[in-house]
Design a protein around this motif. Structure first.
Motif, PDB file in Angstrom:
ATOM      1  N   UNK B 187       0.838  -1.206   0.000  1.00  0.00           N
ATOM      2  CA  UNK B 187       0.000   0.000   0.000  1.00  0.00           C
ATOM      3  C   UNK B 187       0.873   1.257   0.000  1.00  0.00           C
ATOM      4  N   UNK B 188       1.912   1.217   0.823  1.00  0.00           N
ATOM      5  CA  UNK B 188       2.788   2.386   0.931  1.00  0.00           C
ATOM      6  C   UNK B 188       3.538   2.624  -0.383  1.00  0.00           C
ATOM      7  N   UNK B 189       4.007   1.511  -0.999  1.00  0.00           N
ATOM      8  CA  UNK B 189       4.731   1.626  -2.264  1.00  0.00           C
ATOM      9  C   UNK B 189       3.812   2.129  -3.381  1.00  0.00           C
ATOM     10  N   UNK B 190       2.571   1.650  -3.386  1.00  0.00           N
ATOM     11  CA  UNK B 190       1.621   2.138  -4.394  1.00  0.00           C
ATOM     12  C   UNK B 190       1.351   3.620  -4.158  1.00  0.00           C
ATOM     13  N   UNK B 191       1.237   3.991  -2.890  1.00  0.00           N
ATOM     14  CA  UNK B 191       1.035   5.398  -2.536  1.00  0.00           C
ATOM     15  C   UNK B 191       2.138   6.261  -3.121  1.00  0.00           C
ATOM     16  N   UNK B 192       3.358   5.749  -3.090  1.00  0.00           N
ATOM     17  CA  UNK B 192       4.502   6.488  -3.617  1.00  0.00           C
ATOM     18  C   UNK B 192       4.390   6.663  -5.141  1.00  0.00           C
ATOM     19  N   UNK B 193       3.909   5.629  -5.826  1.00  0.00           N
ATOM     20  CA  UNK B 193       3.714   5.708  -7.280  1.00  0.00           C
ATOM     21  C   UNK B 193       2.635   6.745  -7.621  1.00  0.00           C
ATOM     22  N   UNK B 194       1.498   6.645  -6.907  1.00  0.00           N
ATOM     23  CA  UNK B 194       0.392   7.562  -7.184  1.00  0.00           C
ATOM     24  C   UNK B 194       0.803   8.999  -6.901  1.00  0.00           C
ATOM     25  N   UNK B 195       1.587   9.173  -5.836  1.00  0.00           N
ATOM     26  CA  UNK B 195       2.009  10.525  -5.463  1.00  0.00           C
ATOM     27  C   UNK B 195       2.883  11.152  -6.556  1.00  0.00           C
ATOM     28  N   UNK B 196       3.783  10.354  -7.133  1.00  0.00           N
ATOM     29  CA  UNK B 196       4.647  10.872  -8.200  1.00  0.00           C
ATOM     30  C   UNK B 196       3.791  11.377  -9.366  1.00  0.00           C
ATOM     31  N   UNK B 197       2.829  10.564  -9.782  1.00  0.00           N
ATOM     32  CA  UNK B 197       1.972  10.954 -10.918  1.00  0.00           C
ATOM     33  C   UNK B 197       1.177  12.211 -10.562  1.00  0.00           C
ATOM     34  N   UNK B 198       0.654  12.238  -9.326  1.00  0.00           N
ATOM     35  CA  UNK B 198      -0.142  13.382  -8.866  1.00  0.00           C
ATOM     36  C   UNK B 198       0.697  14.661  -8.852  1.00  0.00           C
ATOM     37  N   UNK B 199       1.931  14.545  -8.355  1.00  0.00           N
ATOM     38  CA  UNK B 199       2.798  15.723  -8.271  1.00  0.00           C
ATOM     39  C   UNK B 199       3.169  16.256  -9.657  1.00  0.00           C
TER      40      UNK B 199
END
Lengths: 118, 422
Positions: B187-199
């Motif tokens: 979950x945390x690793x996916x969060x990191x992926x989503x955050x990059x795209x969002x940023x």
């Protein structure tokens, strides 16, 4: 990243009695999935034949209606794909892959047009 | 057969287009063999050079992507074999080298998807700084050149190049495994992926510096990544939630700037300029995110959907939006979420309700330099007829923003408040 409309032109007379081989549907399905997975395909669909179409024309200040089929043109738009690509070359490359999955004896033309921004 | 100049030009364009389409997958496939994204990227570039040399002579192969992949994999396997030979030689003289993985057979389509997903998780790995993750993701997965990334982020090209090199080294040094996480840290690793795209999207959507309010190209790169991720992880609700949010946000881009490039507030936007196709895609992605419980991106997408559903600003369902912000505040408490909730509440229940919330945020250290706090406060005060105070707040906000366009808008609002006009 511009958007492109690929209008798929087909010869309706040729298509009227055409067989759709199973593997053609599979190949097409796989390709459309690939274009979608590449984040490129925004929208795509096939159109009903022109025998079920109506043209609404504005000319000389009057409206007229013409029911299909439109046999006077050899090729009619049979489907479309709206894609978002980096440039025309990329859109053309996807169009090339699209026409290539069709059986060799069919003639299919993709007219790739950039959509005006805004 | 003589190759005409026009033909050669056309071939070069085709090679580049094919490479752009395939490069992420090639890098991913090669990384699985060589276990190093830096080396994989070099090998992918080599394959491109080989195509540029050979295709103008031999013609474009029937399956150009497969040709590039096979060429790159072939080189990768050669490299691994050379390493193994080297390792054997070292072993003979009594030293050891890390085990090199055995060369693998060509991959099927599912394997390619899997490799691509591994590449995304590797590029967005939390051992890297946020800037490094963003640069590496755009480079390896977005297919952007270093120059394009530098331009998008208003950074010097050598700085970005350096950042990418360091990121690749950082991954190698940390021994980051080339895999999709399936454990407690997923979950945390996916969060990191989503955050990059969002940023990436956000940098394009609300440019933090410079003269342009919006850099749509960056939004589109992020949106494409979000769509790719939807295809790769169809069972993850938040992946669809993020895609939905970005589709909705992107649908408003044409209306967010006026003819002179000035920002146009949500209330004043011409909604007929919102892109209907993107809104429909947003609705569809939100639907695919499922029935909940909603994660933070899906909640924000649901808020964006409320705006999209309102044909006119007056029709906005602010009560629902305020309730969604309250949910978001429980899930990811942050002063910025609270500020947005204040705005929604002020629209649903009146400016005083919003002002009470905003005043509670005035000493929040995280918002110390956040120009939207005085900007929102100014707006609420103006609506309450407290024009003097409103004017002060708009001026304070104008002094805080780094975006030239936004500064003009805020100073204009200060002038209007001074004159006692809305």
């Amino acid at each position: 990243m511009p958007r492109f409309l690929s209008m798929v032109r087909i010869d309706e007379n040729e298509m009227a009695g055409a067989e759709f081989p199973d593997e053609f549907n599979d190949r097409m399905g796989k390709l459309l999935e690939e274009i979608t997975k590449a984040g490129v395909m925004l929208d795509t669909a096939g159109l009903m034949p022109t025998s079920q179409a109506t043209r609404v024309t504005w000319s000389g200040g009057k409206v007229s209606y013409t029911d299909g089929p439109f046999t006077e043109t050899k090729e009619v738009v049979g489907g479309y794909a709206m894609m978002q690509c980096k440039d025309m070359a990329e859109a053309v490359e996807w169009a090339r892959r699209f026409v290539e999955v069709h059986p060799a004896e069919w003639s299919v033309t993709c007219e790739v047009r950039e959509i005006q921004a805004g | 057969m003589a190759v005409t100049a026009a033909g050669a030009q056309k071939t070069a364009e085709t090679v580049e287009a094919v490479f752009r389409i395939e490069s992420a997958r090639i890098i991913a496939g090669v990384t699985r063999v060589v276990r190093d994204v830096g080396i994989a990227e070099e090998i992918a570039q080599d394959a491109l050079v080989a195509a540029l040399e050979q295709w103008p002579e031999s013609g474009v192969p029937d399956r150009p992507g497969a040709w590039l992949m096979a060429t790159a994999k072939h080189r990768a396997i050669d490299l691994v074999r050379r390493r193994e030979t080297y390792a054997r030689k070292l072993a003979e003289v009594g030293r050891t080298l890390e085990d090199a993985p055995p060369p693998e057979e060509p991959a099927g389509p599912d394997d390619i998807d899997d490799d691509l997903l591994r590449l995304i998780f590797t590029a967005c790995h939390p051992v890297l700084s946020t800037d490094a993750r963003i640069a590496l993701t755009l480079r390896l997965l977005g297919g952007l050149t270093t120059e394009e990334i530098a331009r998008a982020f208003l950074a010097a090209e050598p700085t970005v190049a350096q950042r990418i090199v360091r990121a690749k080294r950082g991954l190698a040094r940390a021994g980051v495994a080339f895999e999709v996480p399936y454990g407690a840290d997923r979950a945390e690793r996916l969060g990191s992926v989503l955050e990059v795209i969002y940023l990436v999207f956000n940098e394009g959507y609300a440019a933090t510096a410079g003269d342009d309010l919006v850099r749509p190209a960056l939004c589109e790169d992020a949106l494409r990544l979000a769509r790719v991720l939807q295809g790769l992880m169809p069972a993850e609700p938040e992946v669809h939630g993020l895609a939905a949010l970005l589709e909705f946000q992107a649908s408003r881009i044409p209306a967010r700037t006026g003819p002179g490039g000035e920002p146009v507030l949500l209330a004043d936007q011409n909604r007929s300029r919102w892109n209907g196709l993107l809104m429909r895609r947003g609705v569809e992605a939100l639907h695919r995110a499922g029935g909940g419980p909603y994660g933070p991106y899906t909640l924000q997408a649901a808020i964006a959907a409320c705006h999209a559903r309102a044909g006119r600003y007056e029709d906005t369902d602010w009560a629902t939006i305020a309730a969604l912000y309250a949910q978001l505040a429980r899930l990811t408490p942050s002063p910025v979420v609270e500020l947005n909730r204040a705005v929604a509440l002020s629209m649903a229940e009146g400016p005083s309700a919003g002002l009470a919330l905003v005043d509670a945020l005035r000493d929040e250290p995280a918002l110390k330099d956040y120009h939207l706090l005085p900007s929102v406060r100014g707006d609420l005060l103006a609506r309450l007829g407290r024009h003097e105070e409103a004017c002060d707040e708009f001026e304070r906000a104008a002094g805080m923003t780094r975006n030239a366009r936004e500064r003009e808008l805020l100073l204009d609002r200060a002038d209007r408040a001074r004159a006692g006009r809305p």
